[in-house]
Design an enzyme around this catalytic site. Sequence first.
Site, short mmCIF file in Angstrom:
data_model
loop_
_atom_site.label_atom_id
_atom_site.label_comp_id
_atom_site.label_asym_id
_atom_site.label_seq_id
_atom_site.Cartn_x
_atom_site.Cartn_y
_atom_site.Cartn_z
N LYS A 22 0.86 -1.20 0.00
CA LYS A 22 0.00 0.00 0.00
C LYS A 22 0.90 1.24 0.00
CE LYS A 22 -1.72 1.63 4.05
NZ LYS A 22 -1.51 3.06 4.30
N ASN A 23 1.93 1.24 0.87
CA ASN A 23 2.73 2.46 1.03
C ASN A 23 3.75 2.66 -0.07
OD1 ASN A 23 1.19 2.93 3.23
ND2 ASN A 23 2.73 2.32 4.74
N ARG A 92 -4.73 10.26 4.74
CA ARG A 92 -3.56 11.08 5.04
C ARG A 92 -2.60 11.08 3.87
NH1 ARG A 92 0.37 14.01 8.09
NH2 ARG A 92 2.34 13.26 7.28
N CYS A 116 -5.42 8.52 9.58
CA CYS A 116 -5.48 7.91 10.91
C CYS A 116 -5.37 8.97 12.01
CB CYS A 116 -4.29 6.97 11.09
SG CYS A 116 -4.48 5.50 10.14
N ARG A 121 -0.53 14.97 12.92
CA ARG A 121 0.45 14.58 11.90
C ARG A 121 0.65 15.78 10.98
NH1 ARG A 121 -1.30 8.92 9.81
NH2 ARG A 121 0.79 8.94 8.95
N PRO A 122 1.50 16.70 11.42
CA PRO A 122 1.70 17.93 10.65
C PRO A 122 2.42 17.64 9.33
CG PRO A 122 3.30 17.80 12.41
CD PRO A 122 2.41 16.60 12.55
N ILE A 123 2.48 18.63 8.52
CA ILE A 123 3.26 18.49 7.27
C ILE A 123 4.28 19.62 7.19
CG2 ILE A 123 1.47 17.22 6.00
CD1 ILE A 123 0.69 19.85 4.65
N ASP A 124 4.75 20.04 8.38
CA ASP A 124 5.71 21.16 8.42
C ASP A 124 7.00 20.83 7.67
OD1 ASP A 124 5.92 19.26 10.50
OD2 ASP A 124 7.34 20.51 11.56
N ASP A 306 4.43 0.64 12.21
CA ASP A 306 3.17 0.03 11.76
C ASP A 306 3.00 -1.40 12.26
OD1 ASP A 306 3.32 1.61 8.49
OD2 ASP A 306 2.72 2.33 10.47
N ILE A 328 7.68 6.85 17.10
CA ILE A 328 7.35 7.60 15.89
C ILE A 328 6.05 8.41 16.00
CG2 ILE A 328 6.94 7.40 13.39
CD1 ILE A 328 9.77 6.58 14.13
N ARG A 398 -8.63 -0.19 4.55
CA ARG A 398 -7.71 0.77 3.93
C ARG A 398 -6.39 0.09 3.59
NH1 ARG A 398 -5.98 4.92 7.65
NH2 ARG A 398 -4.66 5.38 5.87
C1 EPZ Z 1 4.25 6.84 6.21
O1 EPZ Z 1 3.46 7.85 6.79
C2 EPZ Z 1 3.33 5.65 6.08
N1 EPZ Z 1 2.20 6.00 5.21
C3 EPZ Z 1 2.81 5.25 7.47
O2 EPZ Z 1 2.04 4.08 7.30
C4 EPZ Z 1 4.01 4.91 8.36
O3 EPZ Z 1 3.54 4.66 9.66
C5 EPZ Z 1 4.97 6.10 8.40
O4 EPZ Z 1 5.35 6.46 7.04
C6 EPZ Z 1 6.24 5.78 9.19
O5 EPZ Z 1 6.88 4.69 8.63
C7 EPZ Z 1 2.38 5.96 3.87
O6 EPZ Z 1 3.46 5.69 3.38
C8 EPZ Z 1 1.17 6.26 3.03
P1 EPZ Z 1 6.25 10.21 8.37
P2 EPZ Z 1 4.02 9.37 6.84
O7 EPZ Z 1 6.12 11.47 7.59
O8 EPZ Z 1 4.73 9.70 5.60
C9 EPZ Z 1 6.06 13.38 11.92
C10 EPZ Z 1 0.16 2.74 7.61
O9 EPZ Z 1 -0.27 2.23 8.64
N2 EPZ Z 1 6.07 14.38 10.85
O10 EPZ Z 1 7.50 9.43 8.33
O11 EPZ Z 1 2.89 10.23 7.27
C11 EPZ Z 1 4.72 12.65 11.96
O12 EPZ Z 1 3.82 13.41 12.75
C12 EPZ Z 1 0.64 4.17 7.62
O13 EPZ Z 1 0.28 2.15 6.52
C13 EPZ Z 1 6.17 15.73 11.19
O14 EPZ Z 1 6.27 16.07 12.36
O15 EPZ Z 1 5.05 9.23 8.05
C14 EPZ Z 1 5.07 11.35 12.60
O16 EPZ Z 1 5.11 11.51 14.02
C15 EPZ Z 1 0.36 4.84 8.95
N3 EPZ Z 1 6.14 16.67 10.21
C16 EPZ Z 1 6.48 11.07 12.09
O17 EPZ Z 1 6.99 12.33 11.61
C17 EPZ Z 1 6.04 16.34 8.88
O18 EPZ Z 1 6.05 17.24 8.02
C18 EPZ Z 1 6.53 10.04 10.97
O19 EPZ Z 1 5.87 10.60 9.89
C19 EPZ Z 1 5.93 14.96 8.55
C20 EPZ Z 1 5.95 14.00 9.54
#
Ligand code: EPZ
Length: 417
Positions: A22-23, A92, A116, A121-124, A306, A328, A398
């Site tokens: 999926k990811n 997301r 979720c 889960r910011p996108i900063d 995950d 995480i 999902r």
């Molecule tokens: C990806 O999410 C996966 N989703 C998630 O899988 C997975 O848990 C995660 O990576 C970690 O491996 C997809 O690939 C579609 P991150 P993503 O950005 O990209 C913080 C599942 O169950 N963060 O690495 O959203 C965030 O809040 C899903 O299949 C910021 O602070 O993960 C989190 O605490 C759930 N600012 C941490 O980083 C940002 O701009 C990890 O987020 C971005 C992220």
Amino acid sequence: MRNLIINGGKQLNGTLKIHGAKNSVLPVISASILLSGKSVLHNCPDLTDVTAALEILECLGIKHKRSGSDITVFSDVPESFVIPDNLMRRMRSSVMFLGSILARCGRVTISAPGGCMLGPRPIDIHIAALKKLGAKVRENRGMLEFSAKGGLKGTDIVLDFPSVGATENIIMAAVFAKGKTTVHNAAREPEIKDLIDFLNSAGAKISNGGTDTVDIEGVKELHSTEHTVIPDRIEAATYLTAAAITGGNVKLIDVEPSNLSAVNDVLAKSGCEILCTGNSVTINAPARLKPVKLIKTNVYPGFPTDAGPLIVSALCTAGGTSVFCENIFENRYVFVDELSRFGADINTYGKIAVIEGKKTLLSAHCQCTDLRGGAALVIAALKAEGESTIGNICHIKRGYQDIAENLCRLGADVKEI
Ligand code: EPZ
């Protein structure tokens, strides 16, 4: 609302084929927007998140068709650059259309992403990186409007945190940027290497995929290509932990064992025998798992966040106390209250969860709170004697294709109603 009815207490045995990741398919569908031509994608799982990603393509005026596990995307220039609010809220991962639409259209408008409830889960990190590449961002009534008149310019970017989504967005945004972009502290998840392989097969110039320093040399345009999505390592981890808690013997095929090392290590520590070949993993579980002193989640290649809920659930009937540390996501334990309905003895203290193994679990009625938390409830219900009901399984759909059929194929008694 659909439910799963599970008659637990049965050992899982047999062989199962794992679907595409999926990811991986989600960022690849987003990246298909970058191609001036056709993307033929193989081994795509049939999931509601994938359907939602294809609906976003539809909103952008990009044609696609799905037949079985093949998805074909015909990406002429998108007619629109706005992802509607309802679609953004549905998942997301819609945030990962940011980079590809911006690179292809020179502008993109999104609203705050949904998905979720794993905490804020910011996108900063995404926004800071795109601004470094030269994008302008404006907040307008809850929508974020990005623009890059005259295109983006390659540069050095250092990520505060190796965010998977941010790494993917930067790679997609930088594909047509003028000059070279280097991402330092990039995420190293296998799905990122898969995205890079897809883009390079369409004519991109990206090197060091899968390392923490990725280089992207800007090119003029990308051409048609064909790509097979890598296997889903978290789906594999789910069936391995289901076999583990039921004391079963299960062989998973069409997997990439090297992407599962951290999960296999923890399952081996809990007393399971794990055998790997080129494309299969076989687990032979003991009647009762041993507790695992300490499991800490981390970015790849550490233990994947995950798979956290899955192993926490499997250790609920281990012969002793296990300690789990989630590094995480803030709200990863949102499923624990529901898991406790099975009689599980779990106490959480911030990032730490302490699991006191019990001899048995009791059947229960519970509701999914998120994707992997829902899978954890399924794992507990497979162990609990008697009939359990799991509601709100839209979360599970999902990320898991045909989960009821797959579990029945391994000897479980599961019905979806
Ligand atoms: C990806 O999410 C996966 N989703 C998630 O899988 C997975 O848990 C995660 O990576 C970690 O491996 C997809 O690939 C579609 P991150 P993503 O950005 O990209 C913080 C599942 O169950 N963060 O690495 O959203 C965030 O809040 C899903 O299949 C910021 O602070 O993960 C989190 O605490 C759930 N600012 C941490 O980083 C940002 O701009 C990890 O987020 C971005 C992220």
